[in-house]
Scaffold this motif. Structure first.
Motif: not given
Length: 257
Positions: A5, A8, A12
């Protein structure tokens, strides 16, 4: 938050944090995304002990009531103040069922209690403690117990986004200055302890969220106006694994003379 995560794209992560809920005074959204050391004195425990033994108590700048709401037992007549409407609503939802009076107050307004009405005034991270008002509402022998944000808190992050700060800004909230102001208002300092604490931000979403949560850190902050600075902080995080800053806190315990 998993490492995948954190990998990313920055855009985003920023977009996600730009619309996340920042109401109240909880920080669960940062779970796994940022860490901050806690002072060794354990303010939550000190607060719980103090309010449990109080008759009339006032908690200043209570946020959504999350810290006070964690106390098993409150004062017989418990009051809180809060000035931000979303937090006022949350505090009423959380504390109202426990019989707490939630006062919607404006910055700089007199505290909503009569002279010498309280035997305890508390606060975790007061915005701008008004010591003459605190002394006014405390009965003789009544106590003030608070954990204050200290000088230069998170300034490495603030300067990365906002730009250089002045010596006066770095001096703000100094414990010696606040202790002197308390004494000038008629309080006797019983305890003053200081701590410097490590903060780590593991993704740019966490940085974006905290700057929205604490808008006084970078006045006028938005993801549009400060996008270039956010992307530079993101570059540092991806290079070093985290953006490191430090906060300072001081515990103040005082008594009305």
């Amino acid at each position: 938050m998993q490492r995948a995560d954190r990998d990313r794209p920055a855009e985003a992560l920023i977009a996600e944090a730009a619309v996340a809920d920042v109401d109240g005074w909880g920080f669960d959204w940062l779970e796994g995304r940022a860490t901050e050391e806690r002072p060794g004195w354990g303010y939550a425990g000190l607060l719980a002990e103090a309010v449990a033994g109080a008759e009339v108590a006032l908690d200043l700048d209570t946020g959504g009531g999350e810290v006070l709401g964690g106390c098993p037992r409150l004062a017989r007549d418990q009051h809180v103040t809060e000035g931000w409407p979303p937090n006022v609503r949350r505090a009423r939802e959380l504390l109202g069922p426990r019989g707490v009076t939630v006062h919607d107050t404006a910055p700089g307004a007199p505290l909503p209690l009569a002279d010498a009405a309280a035997d305890l005034v508390t606060s975790r991270h007061p915005v701008a403690p008004d010591f003459p008002q605190i002394a006014r509402v405390l009965a003789p022998g009544g106590q003030y117990l608070a954990q204050h944000v200290g000088p230069s808190s998170a300034f490495a992050l603030i300067e990365a986004v906002h730009g250089p700060t002045t010596a006066a800004q770095r001096r703000g909230r100094h414990p010696a200055d606040e202790a002197a102001a308390a004494e000038a208002a008629g309080l006797e300092i019983l305890e003053l302890r200081e701590a410097r604490l490590r903060m780590e931000f593991f993704d740019i979403g966490a940085v974006t969220w905290i700057l929205r949560k604490c808008p006084w850190w970078v006045p006028g902050f938005s993801v549009e106006t400060h996008r270039a600075q956010l992307l530079e902080v993101d570059r540092i995080i991806r290079r070093d694994g985290a953006f490191v800053a430090h906060s300072t806190r001081h515990l103040m315990r005082a008594r009305k003379r």
